[in-house]
Design an enzyme around this catalytic site. Sequence first.
Site, PDB file in Angstrom:
ATOM      1  N   LYS A   1       0.826  -1.221   0.000  1.00 18.97           N
ATOM      2  CA  LYS A   1       0.000   0.000   0.000  1.00 18.97           C
ATOM      3  C   LYS A   1       0.853   1.259   0.000  1.00 18.97           C
ATOM      4  CE  LYS A   1      -3.974  -2.210   2.211  1.00 18.97           C
ATOM      5  NZ  LYS A   1      -3.396  -3.517   2.527  1.00 18.97           N
TER       6      LYS A   1
HETATM    7  O1  LIG Z   1      -4.930  -4.256  -0.092  1.00 19.56           O
HETATM    8  C1  LIG Z   1      -5.361  -5.196   0.594  1.00 19.56           C
HETATM    9  O2  LIG Z   1      -5.043  -6.342   0.370  1.00 19.56           O
HETATM   10  C2  LIG Z   1      -6.398  -4.897   1.588  1.00 19.56           C
HETATM   11  C3  LIG Z   1      -7.264  -3.865   1.285  1.00 19.56           C
HETATM   12  C4  LIG Z   1      -8.430  -3.714   2.040  1.00 19.56           C
HETATM   13  O3  LIG Z   1      -9.285  -2.894   1.725  1.00 19.56           O
HETATM   14  N1  LIG Z   1      -8.639  -4.543   3.098  1.00 19.56           N
HETATM   15  C5  LIG Z   1      -7.746  -5.525   3.460  1.00 19.56           C
HETATM   16  O4  LIG Z   1      -8.037  -6.251   4.402  1.00 19.56           O
HETATM   17  N2  LIG Z   1      -6.582  -5.666   2.755  1.00 19.56           N
HETATM   18  C6  LIG Z   1      -5.557  -6.632   3.187  1.00 19.56           C
HETATM   19  O5  LIG Z   1      -6.073  -7.936   2.999  1.00 19.56           O
HETATM   20  C7  LIG Z   1      -5.709  -8.798   4.081  1.00 19.56           C
HETATM   21  C8  LIG Z   1      -6.967  -9.281   4.762  1.00 19.56           C
HETATM   22  O6  LIG Z   1      -6.666 -10.295   5.665  1.00 19.56           O
HETATM   23  P1  LIG Z   1      -7.807 -11.234   6.295  1.00 19.56           P
HETATM   24  O7  LIG Z   1      -8.794 -10.311   6.935  1.00 19.56           O
HETATM   25  O8  LIG Z   1      -7.061 -12.059   7.274  1.00 19.56           O
HETATM   26  O9  LIG Z   1      -8.393 -12.025   5.156  1.00 19.56           O
HETATM   27  C9  LIG Z   1      -4.788  -7.972   4.974  1.00 19.56           C
HETATM   28  O10 LIG Z   1      -3.444  -8.214   4.591  1.00 19.56           O
HETATM   29  C10 LIG Z   1      -5.158  -6.535   4.663  1.00 19.56           C
HETATM   30  O11 LIG Z   1      -4.054  -5.667   4.830  1.00 19.56           O
END
Ligand SMILES: O=C(O)c1cc(=O)[nH]c(=O)n1[C@@H]1O[C@H](COP(=O)(O)O)[C@@H](O)[C@H]1O
Length: 278
Positions: free
Chosen positions: A96
């Site tokens: 990001k």
């Molecule tokens: O860019 C991302 O991947 C991201 C964007 C977003 O809007 N929300 C989000 O959760 N993420 C990333 O996606 C992953 C979600 O993880 P879980 O919630 O464990 O599935 C994390 O690494 C967050 O940093």
Amino acid sequence: METFGDRLHRAMAQRGPLCVGIDPHPGLLTRWGLTDDVDGLERFCRTVVEALGDQVAVVKPQSAFFERFGARGVAVLESTIRQLRDSGSLVLLDVKRGDIGSTVAAYASAYLDPSSPLYVDAVTASPYLGVMSLAPMFELAATHGGGVFVLALTSNPEGAAVQRAVGADGRTVAQAVIDEIAQLNRGAQTLGSFGLVVGATIGDTGHDLSAVRGPLLAPGLGAQGATAADLRTVFGASLPWVLPSYSREVLHAGPDVAALRAAAQRALADCKAALGGF
Ligand SMILES: O=C(O)c1cc(=O)[nH]c(=O)n1[C@@H]1O[C@H](COP(=O)(O)O)[C@@H](O)[C@H]1O
């Protein structure tokens, strides 16, 4: 030269539309019987690569969980990226990044220049210094066949206040981001190399994604509460462009390699059903 969009299109067709994140939370390391240190991090990543590297289309290491161990953690990230590339999955590094253009150029060479130790297929980027402050990233990605996923409508509840604010031209901030990325993908043959991040948690927000022609990364599935069925509500007619992304939901199944594979296959089956067999 094959573009990132072409490679992603092929990977999604061959392996199915699924991205699995490598997010080695301290709690997950403990749950896997590992120590919360560089050794535990290294073992965790090796297991994920072994289980999923030859299975899923895209693997998304989250840089923060490596950076917290300093240089040795970043060295694990470098070797994990190499192992993933060798195993055939595309690597999307979740960093990001975003800054003034001259600094973005340095981030671009860190991740999108093939001679860099942290070279990956694609990165996540933040547009809040202005979408076109990311231009050096877009340019280097285009030069070397890389990809950039720009945050549009994030999965966290705090994002809406900024992203859905309405500008002078009547568009939301997110719609302005979406429209700029659509411009970058003009002329793409199969799938554009410039993607957006749109959380699976956000419901129907009325944003128009129809002109994007690039991949729509959908995090927020599983641990953050969204289900594959929610993808229909969020993405509507843009479902064919969606790349669903799970981290903890799949990682919780470890450290058993077969159980990790089964969890990823379950996630993929749910997503395929929701995306209508794409
Ligand atoms: O860019 C991302 O991947 C991201 C964007 C977003 O809007 N929300 C989000 O959760 N993420 C990333 O996606 C992953 C979600 O993880 P879980 O919630 O464990 O599935 C994390 O690494 C967050 O940093």
